[in-house]
Design a protein around this motif. Structure first.
Motif, PDB file in Angstrom:
ATOM      1  N   GLN A   1       0.669  -1.374   0.140  1.00 24.23           N
ATOM      2  CA  GLN A   1      -0.148  -0.148   0.224  1.00 24.23           C
ATOM      3  C   GLN A   1       1.096   1.049   0.100  1.00 24.23           C
ATOM      4  N   ALA A   2       2.255   0.943   0.628  1.00 25.19           N
ATOM      5  CA  ALA A   2       3.107   2.092   0.463  1.00 25.19           C
ATOM      6  C   ALA A   2       2.969   2.956  -0.605  1.00 25.19           C
ATOM      7  N   ASP A   3       3.215   2.113  -1.727  1.00 25.69           N
ATOM      8  CA  ASP A   3       3.792   2.072  -3.207  1.00 25.69           C
ATOM      9  C   ASP A   3       2.101   2.427  -3.882  1.00 25.69           C
ATOM     10  N   ASP A   4       1.308   2.996  -3.414  1.00 29.97           N
ATOM     11  CA  ASP A   4      -0.030   2.987  -4.260  1.00 29.97           C
ATOM     12  C   ASP A   4       0.247   4.835  -4.915  1.00 29.97           C
ATOM     13  N   GLN A   5      -0.454   5.096  -5.882  1.00 32.29           N
ATOM     14  CA  GLN A   5      -0.707   5.975  -6.476  1.00 32.29           C
ATOM     15  C   GLN A   5      -1.349   7.480  -5.980  1.00 32.29           C
ATOM     16  N   LEU A   6      -0.848   8.448  -5.717  1.00 29.70           N
ATOM     17  CA  LEU A   6      -1.692   9.557  -5.401  1.00 29.70           C
ATOM     18  C   LEU A   6      -2.259   9.783  -6.731  1.00 29.70           C
ATOM     19  N   VAL A   7      -3.581  10.108  -6.813  1.00 33.01           N
ATOM     20  CA  VAL A   7      -4.242  10.510  -8.321  1.00 33.01           C
ATOM     21  C   VAL A   7      -4.521  11.748  -7.788  1.00 33.01           C
ATOM     22  N   LEU A   8      -5.704  12.003  -6.690  1.00 30.86           N
ATOM     23  CA  LEU A   8      -6.332  13.135  -6.371  1.00 30.86           C
ATOM     24  C   LEU A   8      -6.118  13.724  -4.767  1.00 30.86           C
ATOM     25  N   SER A   9      -6.041  15.016  -4.774  1.00 32.87           N
ATOM     26  CA  SER A   9      -6.088  14.985  -3.105  1.00 32.87           C
ATOM     27  C   SER A   9      -6.576  16.797  -3.106  1.00 32.87           C
ATOM     28  N   PHE A  10      -6.495  17.063  -1.991  1.00 29.31           N
ATOM     29  CA  PHE A  10      -6.835  18.844  -2.326  1.00 29.31           C
ATOM     30  C   PHE A  10      -6.843  18.731  -0.823  1.00 29.31           C
ATOM     31  N   PRO A  11      -5.373  19.344   0.021  1.00 29.25           N
ATOM     32  CA  PRO A  11      -5.141  19.716   1.409  1.00 29.25           C
ATOM     33  C   PRO A  11      -5.602  20.714   1.672  1.00 29.25           C
ATOM     34  N   ASP A  12      -5.822  21.678   1.069  1.00 33.30           N
ATOM     35  CA  ASP A  12      -5.789  22.976   1.920  1.00 33.30           C
ATOM     36  C   ASP A  12      -7.771  23.392   1.553  1.00 33.30           C
ATOM     37  N   GLN A  13      -7.934  21.759   0.838  1.00 32.18           N
ATOM     38  CA  GLN A  13      -9.755  21.745   1.471  1.00 32.18           C
ATOM     39  C   GLN A  13     -10.323  20.659   1.649  1.00 32.18           C
ATOM     40  N   PRO A  14     -10.063  20.206   2.505  1.00 30.54           N
ATOM     41  CA  PRO A  14     -10.374  18.926   3.300  1.00 30.54           C
ATOM     42  C   PRO A  14     -11.608  18.993   3.408  1.00 30.54           C
ATOM     43  N   ARG A  15     -12.524  19.097   2.760  1.00 26.63           N
ATOM     44  CA  ARG A  15     -14.571  19.087   2.390  1.00 26.63           C
ATOM     45  C   ARG A  15     -14.399  18.496   1.591  1.00 26.63           C
ATOM     46  N   ILE A  16     -13.431  18.345   0.729  1.00 28.43           N
ATOM     47  CA  ILE A  16     -13.470  17.815  -0.256  1.00 28.43           C
ATOM     48  C   ILE A  16     -13.893  16.263  -1.081  1.00 28.43           C
ATOM     49  N   PHE A  17     -14.631  15.590  -1.709  1.00 35.87           N
ATOM     50  CA  PHE A  17     -14.843  13.979  -1.218  1.00 35.87           C
ATOM     51  C   PHE A  17     -14.730  14.177  -2.942  1.00 35.87           C
ATOM     52  N   VAL A  18     -14.674  13.120  -3.255  1.00 38.79           N
ATOM     53  CA  VAL A  18     -14.765  12.499  -4.548  1.00 38.79           C
ATOM     54  C   VAL A  18     -15.095  11.364  -4.765  1.00 38.79           C
ATOM     55  N   THR A  19     -16.001  10.586  -5.568  1.00 38.29           N
ATOM     56  CA  THR A  19     -16.169   9.518  -6.071  1.00 38.29           C
ATOM     57  C   THR A  19     -15.701   9.123  -7.516  1.00 38.29           C
ATOM     58  N   PRO A  20     -15.536   8.339  -7.786  1.00 39.23           N
ATOM     59  CA  PRO A  20     -14.892   7.404  -9.213  1.00 39.23           C
ATOM     60  C   PRO A  20     -15.944   6.585  -9.522  1.00 39.23           C
ATOM     61  N   VAL A  21     -15.926   6.559 -10.768  1.00 42.65           N
ATOM     62  CA  VAL A  21     -16.593   5.534 -11.704  1.00 42.65           C
ATOM     63  C   VAL A  21     -16.150   5.716 -12.944  1.00 42.65           C
ATOM     64  N   VAL A  22     -16.375   4.052 -13.225  1.00 40.35           N
ATOM     65  CA  VAL A  22     -15.605   3.715 -14.839  1.00 40.35           C
ATOM     66  C   VAL A  22     -16.353   3.857 -15.806  1.00 40.35           C
ATOM     67  N   SER A  23     -16.199   4.736 -16.183  1.00 40.76           N
ATOM     68  CA  SER A  23     -17.535   5.002 -18.049  1.00 40.76           C
ATOM     69  C   SER A  23     -17.558   3.687 -18.149  1.00 40.76           C
ATOM     70  N   GLU A  24     -18.958   2.552 -18.835  1.00 43.33           N
ATOM     71  CA  GLU A  24     -18.783   1.643 -19.383  1.00 43.33           C
ATOM     72  C   GLU A  24     -18.126   1.249 -20.533  1.00 43.33           C
ATOM     73  N   ASP A  25     -17.791   2.197 -21.386  1.00 44.32           N
ATOM     74  CA  ASP A  25     -16.850   1.976 -22.399  1.00 44.32           C
ATOM     75  C   ASP A  25     -15.444   1.882 -22.355  1.00 44.32           C
ATOM     76  N   ASP A  26     -14.940   1.588 -20.827  1.00 45.61           N
ATOM     77  CA  ASP A  26     -13.725   1.665 -20.465  1.00 45.61           C
ATOM     78  C   ASP A  26     -12.700   2.855 -20.807  1.00 45.61           C
ATOM     79  N   ARG A  27     -13.161   3.861 -21.110  1.00 43.63           N
ATOM     80  CA  ARG A  27     -12.337   4.594 -21.648  1.00 43.63           C
ATOM     81  C   ARG A  27     -11.783   6.074 -21.140  1.00 43.63           C
ATOM     82  N   TYR A  28     -13.016   5.865 -19.333  1.00 43.28           N
ATOM     83  CA  TYR A  28     -12.765   7.019 -18.457  1.00 43.28           C
ATOM     84  C   TYR A  28     -12.787   6.728 -17.290  1.00 43.28           C
TER      85      TYR A  28
END
Length: 688
Positions: A220-247
């Motif tokens: 887990q220590a090698d996990d890649q950081l994709v997105l964070s908002f250190p100055d905005q702690p109330r930001i929550f991110v919900t990812p979804v993979v599109s059904e065509d696997d493009r995004y």
């Protein structure tokens, strides 16, 4: 004050000046849940509550009824994913539901095989299975475990085909599921560093989350950081993979506010590309549904308070797919044939099927009641729909997206004991003054010519729709001869954005006024009387009960607030509390402080007042609405109470906000709540 209550030390020196107000907080020491003094207070309060409840004759009947109800075999809504079918089942003897798997629906209906039994994870069954997802190749089952009812999640893996454990663990996750990349090599999850939690019962403010990518088989220590908002702690991110696997489609929210920023991350052979910021301001509710070529199908309330489906280019320009209608569009789903939409028609679910361009609309007749879940996907014709009623848990149906045919599934539950749920009648009423809709539910053979002991339930917040759905205590209360009233209050999600807006921030008092108006109407129409009326709500609904019982203590005989937000001046200082600013505002803002102070249950208790008989329930491991809210409110209420009605607290050990609570604990808590309500409203169960 009743001298027999356990002592709660008052520290009169704790006084703050906040926006010009002198605010005393004599029970602030109860905020430290790990302190020996707090633990001793909890122990003494529980012992006192038990000494009172054990004297109630009604308790035995409700204990037997709730035990029988929770021993009923039950099953969840099937899920189809990556070539497999899954369902949670319980034969009525398990603390937690067991997950079964099969490679066809027919095999699942025949029984399937056990994939994971959460009852083996902890003594007493307090660890629960929170989420699960399946890798696109069908190999891995990624499941999240929540310990003692906490929101904290640990992700583990199984091989679906064999059930074998995979040596791969991710810890310190929260508010997320494992979202797989199309090649099944890695998944995304929300990580909160160790500084965001404490040992034992958590009270620290939750720090900013990090969206990370975990590659299977790596530390887990090698996990890649994709997105964070250190100055905005109330930001929550919900990812979804599109059904065509493009995004990877990122939904960004500020706390619990539905306003959404929508970013697309192209999926490349090397991972994720640079984001395409389709919508980059918090203005409207936006929910990704599916792709249609190079356009996105979205559900939104932009220029449509009841909701609509739109097609969007990558610059955020919208074109209607399904325009706003008369009813609230609650959600939308991708199917192999196009789209499915779920509307709320006067707080009742209605499913519709459409081609991908929004045409060829077909309605699917659903039974009235509560929506449990809808599962499906763009690769499948089948949609699985779960419905419930006040007396019956999940009944599952399968819907063909191509034909619109609906058929009930044979019972997915195993054999076991039964509970004879009563036949009921459901009547829709609208309070004429404020025009608040509510349901009156009673046993079909009950004589309603005279007022009856009644439990009135409400929530009113966070766009959450309230249905005539199943809760384990409802069939017991109805079988005992009580009346159940379920209210649809401003702030909820039954009628779209405008209805919600009328119950938040400066309009929050509308929620309480709606609830009070229904109580008065029930008494005016002789459904019940003030001496026969009990009120109940949980979480934001617990706040509702705390607010109305302090504003109108004369209107109710019993108050049953569960895991409620009671200290509106300090809620933002603990765990995820600041995320609720969407509905409550923040005490740091001088204007919003005044609004919060006006209804904060803790700060509107008045010494020498007569309050209803009150039973406050909470869990000592609740890290969402931390138990200090209930603790401080109870200490202050016991000090203020001048009436003869008892005010008690029931503090469950090793449980949290409610999700994943073992069946025996659910039965015990409901039995005590209903026995308390019956005792103080005059309801005499059968055979007593």
């Amino acid at each position: 004050m009743t001298a027999d209550y356990p002592e709660s030390r008052r520290d009169e020196s704790v006084v703050e000046t906040l926006h010009g107000h002198q605010i005393a907080d004599p029970y602030r020491w109860l905020e430290d849940a790990d302190a020996a003094e707090t633990k001793d207070w909890v122990s003494r309060q529980n012992a006192f509550t038990e000494s009172v409840l054990t004297q109630y004759d009604e308790r035995g009947w409700f204990q037997q009824a709730m035990t029988a109800i929770l021993r009923r075999p039950r099953a969840g809504v099937p899920v189809q994913s990556s070539g497999w079918f899954f369902v949670g089942r319980n034969d009525g003897t398990k603390a937690q539901d067991v997950v079964y798997v099969a490679d066809t629906l027919a095999a699942l209906l025949d029984g399937g095989r056990v994939l994971i039994d959460p009852n083996t994870l902890s003594e007493g069954g307090t660890d629960s299975l929170g989420t699960f997802t399946v890798s696109p190749d069908g190999r891995y089952f990624a499941y999240g475990i929540n310990e003692s009812g906490s929101d904290w999640t640990t992700f583990r893996l199984l091989e679906v085909a064999t059930g074998a454990e995979v040596d791969d663990v991710v810890t310190e996750a929260k508010f997320s599921e494992a979202v797989w990349l199309p090649d099944s090599s890695a998944y995304l999850y929300s990580h909160y560093p160790a500084g965001g939690r404490s040992e034992g019962t958590e009270t620290k403010v939750l720090g900013g989350g990090q969206l990370k990518l975990h590659k299977i088989g790596t530390p887990q220590a090698d996990d890649q950081l994709v997105l964070s908002f250190p100055d905005q702690p109330r930001i929550f991110v919900t990812p979804v993979v599109s059904e065509d696997d493009r995004y990877v489609v990122m939904h960004l929210h500020e706390g619990t506010d539905a306003a959404t920023r929508l970013w697309l991350y192209p999926i490349t052979t090397d991972g994720l590309g640079d984001p395409i910021k389709v919508i980059d301001e918090f203005a409207d509710e936006i929910d990704f549904v599916r792709m249609a070529g190079d356009r996105l199908i979205l559900r939104t309330d932009r220029d449509a308070p009841r909701g609509r489906l739109v097609s969007s280019d990558f610059d955020g320009n919208f074109t209607d797919v399904i325009p706003e209608g008369e009813n609230a569009l609650r959600s939308a789903y991708a199917t192999s044939g196009g789209l499915a939409t779920l509307y709320l028609v006067d707080a009742q679910p209605e499913l519709r099927l459409h081609d991908i361009d929004g045409g060829n609309t077909r309605s699917v007749p659903l039974a009235s009641g509560g929506l449990v879940d809808v599962t499906g996907g763009a690769k499948y014709d089948e949609l699985f729909v779960g419905l419930s009623s006040p007396t019956e848990p999940t009944l599952s149906y399968v819907v063909s997206a191509a034909s619109g045919d609906l058929r009930p599934l044979p019972s997915l539950a195993p054999a076991g004991e039964t509970f004879a749920a009563p036949e009921i009648t459901v009547r829709r009423v609208v309070e004429p003054g404020r025009e608040v809709p509510y349901f009156v539910i009673s046993r079909a053979d009950l004589d309603l010519s005279e007022p009856r002991p009644t439990v009135m339930y409400g929530y009113g917040g966070f766009r959450v729709p309230i249905f005539t759905d199943y809760r384990p205590g409802w069939p017991a209360w109805l079988a005992a001869g009580g009346v159940l009233v379920i209210t649809n209050l401003r702030g909820g999600g039954e009628y779209g954005t405008a209805w919600y807006e009328e119950g938040r921030l400066k309009n929050k008092q509308n929620v309480f006024d709606d609830f009070i108006a229904v109580a008065e109407h029930l008494q005016k129409t002789r459904v019940t009387t003030a001496a026969q009326l009990a009120i109940h709500g949980r979480s934001n609904g617990g706040l509702l009960i705390g607010a109305v019982m302090t504003q109108r203590p004369d209107l109710f005989a019993v108050a049953l607030p569960g895991v409620g937000v009671m200290d509106m001046l300090r809620f933002h200082l603990f765990t995820v509390g600041a995320a609720w600013a969407s509905d409550f505002g923040l005490p740091d803002d001088p204007e919003q402080f005044e609004d919060l102070l006006a209804y904060s249950p803790l700060h509107n208790l008045h010494d020498g007042s007569a309050y209803p008989a009150t039973l406050v329930v909470t869990g000592d491991h609740d890290d969402r609405v931390v138990p200090l809210h209930s603790h401080k409110f109870m200490a202050a209420l016991q000090h203020a109470q001048a009436g003869s009605a008892p005010v008690l607290t029931r503090i469950e050990v090793d449980t949290g906000h409610g999700f994943g609570k073992p069946a025996a604990m659910v039965a015990s808590e409901w039995a005590d709540l209903l026995a308390f309500a019956a005792h103080h409203t005059g309801l005499v169960p059968p055979e007593q």
